[in-house]
Design an enzyme around this catalytic site. Structure first.
Site, short mmCIF file in Angstrom:
data_model
loop_
_atom_site.label_atom_id
_atom_site.label_comp_id
_atom_site.label_asym_id
_atom_site.label_seq_id
_atom_site.Cartn_x
_atom_site.Cartn_y
_atom_site.Cartn_z
N ASN A 189 0.92 -1.05 -0.21
CA ASN A 189 0.01 -0.03 -0.16
C ASN A 189 1.04 1.33 0.11
O ASN A 189 1.46 1.74 1.02
CB ASN A 189 -0.79 -0.03 1.36
CG ASN A 189 -1.86 1.20 1.40
OD1 ASN A 189 -1.98 2.14 0.36
ND2 ASN A 189 -2.38 1.44 2.29
N LYS A 216 0.07 4.25 -0.22
CA LYS A 216 -0.27 5.55 0.25
C LYS A 216 -0.33 6.77 -0.44
O LYS A 216 -0.16 6.63 -1.79
CB LYS A 216 0.17 5.60 1.68
CG LYS A 216 -0.34 4.34 2.75
CD LYS A 216 -0.08 4.47 3.96
CE LYS A 216 -0.01 3.02 4.74
NZ LYS A 216 -0.33 3.13 6.31
N HIS A 224 -9.32 0.67 5.41
CA HIS A 224 -8.09 0.79 6.18
C HIS A 224 -8.24 1.48 7.15
O HIS A 224 -9.24 2.57 6.87
CB HIS A 224 -7.21 1.37 4.96
CG HIS A 224 -5.64 1.66 5.38
ND1 HIS A 224 -5.18 2.25 6.24
CD2 HIS A 224 -4.71 0.47 5.19
CE1 HIS A 224 -4.26 2.16 6.43
NE2 HIS A 224 -3.54 0.95 5.79
N GLU A 277 -6.84 4.24 8.26
CA GLU A 277 -6.61 5.52 7.88
C GLU A 277 -8.14 6.23 7.29
O GLU A 277 -8.29 7.36 7.54
CB GLU A 277 -5.51 5.79 7.06
CG GLU A 277 -4.08 5.70 7.89
CD GLU A 277 -3.01 5.33 6.91
OE1 GLU A 277 -1.96 5.00 7.68
OE2 GLU A 277 -3.02 5.35 5.63
N GLU A 331 -4.89 -5.18 10.73
CA GLU A 331 -4.10 -4.40 11.01
C GLU A 331 -4.27 -3.54 12.15
O GLU A 331 -5.21 -2.74 12.39
CB GLU A 331 -4.19 -3.27 10.01
CG GLU A 331 -3.80 -3.77 8.40
CD GLU A 331 -3.31 -2.62 7.41
OE1 GLU A 331 -2.15 -2.77 6.93
OE2 GLU A 331 -4.11 -1.65 7.38
N GLY A 371 2.47 2.38 10.87
CA GLY A 371 3.43 3.43 10.68
C GLY A 371 4.15 4.12 12.09
O GLY A 371 4.64 5.03 12.15
#
Length: 250
Positions: A9, A11, A95, A97, A167, A173
């Site tokens: 990914n 991003k 996801h 995010e 996740e 991150g």
């Protein structure tokens, strides 16, 4: 026997030239090695160019998001047909995010999953808890809610086109990674949930990836766990050598 899948990914990283360079390096390092599935998910602006490079290779192309409507006045969104028109086979949905920064609900994610499947796209469906939720001891409750609501009215046949990616938000991150034992525990819980909703056979066949600061130095121990069938890789997929090293860990 489940085949592991490693997905990258990207991003909000890499313009067109950077995307072409990165995927070319991955292709050169990978060759015709198909011991596991490999998916790259560039930003929307690079999808067409990356597809040109990977279309005759072992690498599959995915997008990072999609809206559930076919067309219309939805500024800034893209449809399933748009993604297919540039060569996408996969799309990442749910996801963390998207959930935390952009406020996407379980219900919205479910609508997106249905639309993707109905339009011939395969889905990487992300679920996972925050640090506070893990510290409260409600990881399983959060994962169960996200999974059951996200898969509402998804049939057993449709589920064949879905990869689940666990996740933990606290490990994305941050440099923190769930221990192999922590990750395996949640993966086994997810597989049991799928068995309860669908069947043991379906649960045995579904691919469940781990995502959350996966790197070359921890990939092999994570991927050796019984119920971990690959990885959804973030930062480490932005350099060809580290992404190839993770693929080689399978």
């Amino acid at each position: 026997m489940r085949k592991s899948v490693i997905a990258g990914n990207w991003k909000m990283n890499n313009d067109i030239n950077e995307s072409q360079k990165l995927v070319s390096e991955i292709l050169n390092g990978l060759g015709n090695d198909d011991k596991c599935g490999v998916i790259v998910c560039p930003p929307f602006t690079s999808l067409s160019e990356v597809h040109t490079l990977v279309k005759n290779s072992v690498i599959k192309l995915g997008a990072q998001n999609m809206y559930f409507e076919k067309s219309g006045a939805f500024t800034g969104e893209v449809s399933a047909d748009m993604l297919k028109s540039v060569g996408c086979e996969y799309v990442i949905l749910g996801h963390s995010e998207r959930r935390t920064i952009f406020g996407e609900s379980d219900e919205l994610i479910n609508s997106k999953i249905k639309t993707a499947i109905n339009n011939g796209l395969k889905v990487i469906f992300c679920i996972g808890e925050s640090l506070s939720e893990r510290e409260e001891g409600i990881t399983n409750d959060i994962v169960k809610r996200q999974l059951t609501k996200g898969l509402k009215n998804i049939t057993a046949d449709e589920l064949k086109n879905i990869i689940v990616a666990y996740e933990p938000i606290w490990a994305i991150g941050t440099g923190k990674t769930a221990t192999p034992e922590q990750a395996q525990e949640v993966h086994a819980f997810i597989r049991k949930l799928i068995a309860d909703i669908y069947s043991d056979q379906i649960a045995d066949n579904i691919v469940i990836q781990y995502g959350g600061s996966v790197k070359p130095d921890n990939a092999s121990t994570l991927l050796s766990q019984t119920d971990i069938d690959g990885a959804l890789v973030g930062g480490a997929c932005l350099k060809a050598d580290s992404f190839l090293s993770i693929i080689a860990s399978v």
